[in-house]
Motif scaffolding. Structure first.
Motif, short mmCIF file in Angstrom:
data_model
loop_
_atom_site.label_atom_id
_atom_site.label_comp_id
_atom_site.label_asym_id
_atom_site.label_seq_id
_atom_site.Cartn_x
_atom_site.Cartn_y
_atom_site.Cartn_z
N ASP A 22 0.70 -1.31 -0.05
CA ASP A 22 -0.07 0.03 -0.07
C ASP A 22 0.60 1.42 0.04
O ASP A 22 0.44 2.22 -0.61
CB ASP A 22 -0.91 -0.03 1.14
N ASN A 105 -5.86 3.08 -3.15
CA ASN A 105 -6.69 3.17 -1.90
C ASN A 105 -7.87 2.08 -1.82
O ASN A 105 -8.59 1.87 -0.89
CB ASN A 105 -7.32 4.41 -1.71
N THR A 107 -7.02 -1.18 -1.16
CA THR A 107 -6.80 -2.28 -0.50
C THR A 107 -7.07 -2.07 0.95
O THR A 107 -6.92 -3.09 1.87
CB THR A 107 -5.31 -2.73 -0.50
N TYR A 108 -7.59 -0.91 1.54
CA TYR A 108 -7.74 -0.71 2.82
C TYR A 108 -9.03 -1.41 3.36
O TYR A 108 -10.01 -1.93 2.52
CB TYR A 108 -7.86 0.72 3.21
N GLY A 109 -9.05 -1.85 4.64
CA GLY A 109 -10.11 -2.46 4.94
C GLY A 109 -11.51 -1.81 5.01
O GLY A 109 -11.76 -1.42 6.07
N MET A 110 -12.19 -1.75 3.96
CA MET A 110 -13.57 -0.81 4.05
C MET A 110 -14.68 -1.97 3.59
O MET A 110 -14.41 -2.85 2.62
CB MET A 110 -13.59 0.20 2.89
N THR A 111 -15.72 -1.80 4.32
CA THR A 111 -16.89 -2.60 3.82
C THR A 111 -17.33 -1.93 2.27
O THR A 111 -17.09 -0.80 1.86
CB THR A 111 -18.07 -2.57 4.69
N GLN A 114 -18.86 1.45 2.99
CA GLN A 114 -17.83 2.45 3.37
C GLN A 114 -17.00 2.74 2.26
O GLN A 114 -16.62 4.15 2.04
CB GLN A 114 -16.63 1.78 4.40
N ARG A 115 -16.94 2.00 1.19
CA ARG A 115 -16.38 2.19 0.03
C ARG A 115 -16.94 3.15 -0.77
O ARG A 115 -16.31 4.35 -1.33
CB ARG A 115 -15.68 0.86 -0.82
#
Length: 165
Positions: A22, A105, A107-111, A114-115
């Motif tokens: 990242d 952006n 790969t961040y842990g977003m549902t 949220q995305r």
């Protein structure tokens, strides 16, 4: 460094693993002559590192004055894996949000919800961005298994010479 040497190093599995992380650390020289090193999201398109930033980013005047940069991509485990790159930053002002910014952006842990919210916020905030495109002109992979920092390689060689004498 020759283009084929760079391509050989960047095609190694460890390099490919690092090129899909990242964050990188971007080093550049400010217009007052002092060094800067900042963490920044990136993406690798197969031949170039692409960073994106706001049009009013403080780093842009410095990169325009001196586009030579260095990047470090590494891991936080022992032994570390480190990919060092050098190149020239080419600045590309674009309207809207570059696709690379959305990819880097992603790969961040977003549902999924949220995305959608994040992307709507980004699109409402930025009317354009600057793509910072870096084609590597020099690379070094250090994995502490098959490759070492050059100073350590020299110490290993010197030790071997002492032991064989």
């Amino acid at each position: 460094m020759r283009t084929n040497e760079i391509a050989d190093i960047l095609s190694k599995p460890t390099s490919q693993e690092l090129l899909h992380r990242d964050l990188t650390r971007l080093a550049y020289v400010a217009t007052d002559g002092t060094p800067r090193s900042i963490p920044i999201a990136f993406t690798w398109n197969g031949t170039e590192i692409v960073l994106c930033t706001t049009r009013n980013s403080p780093k842009l005047p410095h990169l325009r004055a001196n586009p030579m940069v260095a990047l470090t991509i590494d891991t936080e485990v022992h032994p570390p894996k480190i990919l060092l790159l050098r190149g020239r930053a080419e600045l590309d002002d674009v309207d809207g949000i570059p696709e690379e910014y959305l990819q880097m952006n992603g790969t961040y842990g977003m549902t999924a919800e949220q995305r959608v919210e994040w992307e709507a916020e980004v699109r409402s905030l930025y009317d354009g961005m600057v793509r910072i495109v870096i084609t590597p002109t020099w690379v070094k992979l250090i994995d502490f298994e098959t490759t070492l920092p050059s100073a350590v390689e020299e110490l290993v060689r010197q030790r071997a010479e002492r032991q064989s004498a």
